[in-house]
Design a protein around this motif. Structure first.
Motif, PDB file in Angstrom:
ATOM      1  N   THR A  14       0.827  -1.266  -0.123  1.00  0.00           N
ATOM      2  CA  THR A  14       0.155   0.065  -0.051  1.00  0.00           C
ATOM      3  C   THR A  14       0.958   1.242   0.051  1.00  0.00           C
ATOM      4  OG1 THR A  14      -1.768  -1.193   1.348  1.00  0.00           O
ATOM      5  CG2 THR A  14      -1.783   1.073   1.392  1.00  0.00           C
ATOM      6  N   GLY A  15       1.739   1.318   0.693  1.00  0.00           N
ATOM      7  CA  GLY A  15       2.780   2.519   0.828  1.00  0.00           C
ATOM      8  C   GLY A  15       3.439   2.617  -0.454  1.00  0.00           C
ATOM      9  N   ALA A  16       4.005   1.758  -1.260  1.00  0.00           N
ATOM     10  CA  ALA A  16       4.667   1.593  -2.425  1.00  0.00           C
ATOM     11  C   ALA A  16       3.638   2.304  -3.349  1.00  0.00           C
ATOM     12  CB  ALA A  16       5.322   0.262  -3.108  1.00  0.00           C
ATOM     13  N   ASP A  17       2.382   1.722  -3.645  1.00  0.00           N
ATOM     14  CA  ASP A  17       1.456   2.439  -4.196  1.00  0.00           C
ATOM     15  C   ASP A  17       0.997   3.687  -3.984  1.00  0.00           C
ATOM     16  OD1 ASP A  17      -0.846   2.180  -6.370  1.00  0.00           O
ATOM     17  OD2 ASP A  17      -2.083   2.339  -4.402  1.00  0.00           O
ATOM     18  N   ILE A  18       1.080   4.169  -2.822  1.00  0.00           N
ATOM     19  CA  ILE A  18       0.758   5.552  -2.442  1.00  0.00           C
ATOM     20  C   ILE A  18       2.052   6.330  -3.084  1.00  0.00           C
ATOM     21  CG2 ILE A  18       0.917   7.166  -0.666  1.00  0.00           C
ATOM     22  CD1 ILE A  18      -0.777   5.187   1.048  1.00  0.00           C
ATOM     23  N   LEU A  57      -5.370   2.508   4.850  1.00  0.00           N
ATOM     24  CA  LEU A  57      -5.625   1.229   5.337  1.00  0.00           C
ATOM     25  C   LEU A  57      -7.002   1.107   6.230  1.00  0.00           C
ATOM     26  CD1 LEU A  57      -2.379  -0.765   5.298  1.00  0.00           C
ATOM     27  CD2 LEU A  57      -4.117  -1.185   3.795  1.00  0.00           C
ATOM     28  N   GLY A  58      -7.044   2.018   7.296  1.00  0.00           N
ATOM     29  CA  GLY A  58      -8.227   2.221   8.159  1.00  0.00           C
ATOM     30  C   GLY A  58      -9.293   2.621   7.326  1.00  0.00           C
ATOM     31  N   TYR A  59      -9.273   3.587   6.559  1.00  0.00           N
ATOM     32  CA  TYR A  59     -10.365   4.106   5.816  1.00  0.00           C
ATOM     33  C   TYR A  59     -10.814   2.748   4.769  1.00  0.00           C
ATOM     34  CZ  TYR A  59     -13.307   6.376   2.223  1.00  0.00           C
ATOM     35  OH  TYR A  59     -14.248   6.867   1.271  1.00  0.00           O
ATOM     36  N   ARG A  60      -9.991   1.814   4.315  1.00  0.00           N
ATOM     37  CA  ARG A  60     -10.679   0.790   3.630  1.00  0.00           C
ATOM     38  C   ARG A  60     -10.967  -0.272   4.245  1.00  0.00           C
ATOM     39  NH1 ARG A  60      -5.230   0.024  -0.629  1.00  0.00           N
ATOM     40  NH2 ARG A  60      -5.788   1.953  -2.043  1.00  0.00           N
TER      41      ARG A  60
END
Length: 236
Positions: free
Chosen positions: A58-62, A223-226
């Motif tokens: 997720t961090g890499a995608d951001i 991630l929390g939002y998802r």
């Protein structure tokens, strides 16, 4: 040792049972115990590695998404709020406004929505403070539309969508810092906004000491939002 003693007593009671049989049983019990330990270890390892992998991906995608500029002709530019004080906008907010002003001058949209409600300690909204800065940079006042109710990114999108509906706007360019864009675009989509991302080219988050905490925070928040959205307990 207790198991071995019990089995040894069985041999004394039954002379036909050999020590070889006893040792085979002992080896089998040890093998089962070892397999159980390995299974438990693998489960624990998976429970640790899977969240780490998800967080990393997720961090890499951001990070990757923050380098993409999707700007194209749209009805309006939405500038996501940042901290502001009655004395003026912060450098981060200023860079976002500067970027939106440049998009306006290049003809990508005719109107700009500045977002942000009244922060603690202020008597006017962040959007109004931002408008004063935008006017100083040469943006005509009639171009600006103020969204003055939001306090967080999701509300930026929610109330901006209400303004878009009121003015009959269908498409928007979203302006914010690069590492903020992935979460902002997901929230725009969730609020029914047909949006295109345009991250600021001159972000204030340029050093590792500023980028790493920002990326960590954005990854955790996204991630929390998802998860909340998946569970149906997110903001409405």
């Amino acid at each position: 040792m207790g198991v071995f003693r019990r089995k040894y007593r069985k041999i004394l009671a039954d002379p036909h049972q050999s020590f070889i049989s006893l040792l085979c049983e002992q080896c089998y019990d040890c093998a089962v115990a070892n397999r159980t330990k390995k299974t438990i270890f693998r489960i624990i390892l998976i429970l640790i590695l899977v969240p780490v992998l998800i967080f990393t991906v997720t961090g890499a995608d951001i990070w990757s998404y923050g380098n993409q500029d999707e700007k194209r002709d749209a009805d309006v530019i939405i500038v996501l709020g940042a901290a502001a004080y009655e004395s003026g906008v912060t450098p981060v907010f200023a860079e976002r406004i500067n970027h939106a002003a440049e998009l306006f001058r290049q003809g990508y949209a005719d109107r700009i929505i500045l977002t942000g409600g009244v922060a603690y300690g202020n008597s006017v909204s962040d959007a109004w403070i931002a408008s004063q800065y935008a006017i100083e940079t040469g943006i005509p006042e009639e171009v600006l539309i103020l969204e003055e109710k939001s306090a967080v990114t999701y509300e930026n999108m929610k109330y901006s969508k209400e303004i878009m509906d009121e003015y009959g706007f269908d498409t928007a360019i979203i302006v914010s810092d690069p590492l903020h864009m992935r979460r902002a675009m997901e929230m725009a989509e969730d609020n029914g906004i047909k949006a295109y991302s345009s991250p600021t080219a001159s972000t204030r988050y340029i050093t590792l000491t500023t980028q790493v905490p920002f990326l960590f925070r954005e990854t955790y928040t996204l991630l929390g939002y998802r998860i909340m959205r998946l569970l149906g307990i997110g903001p409405q």
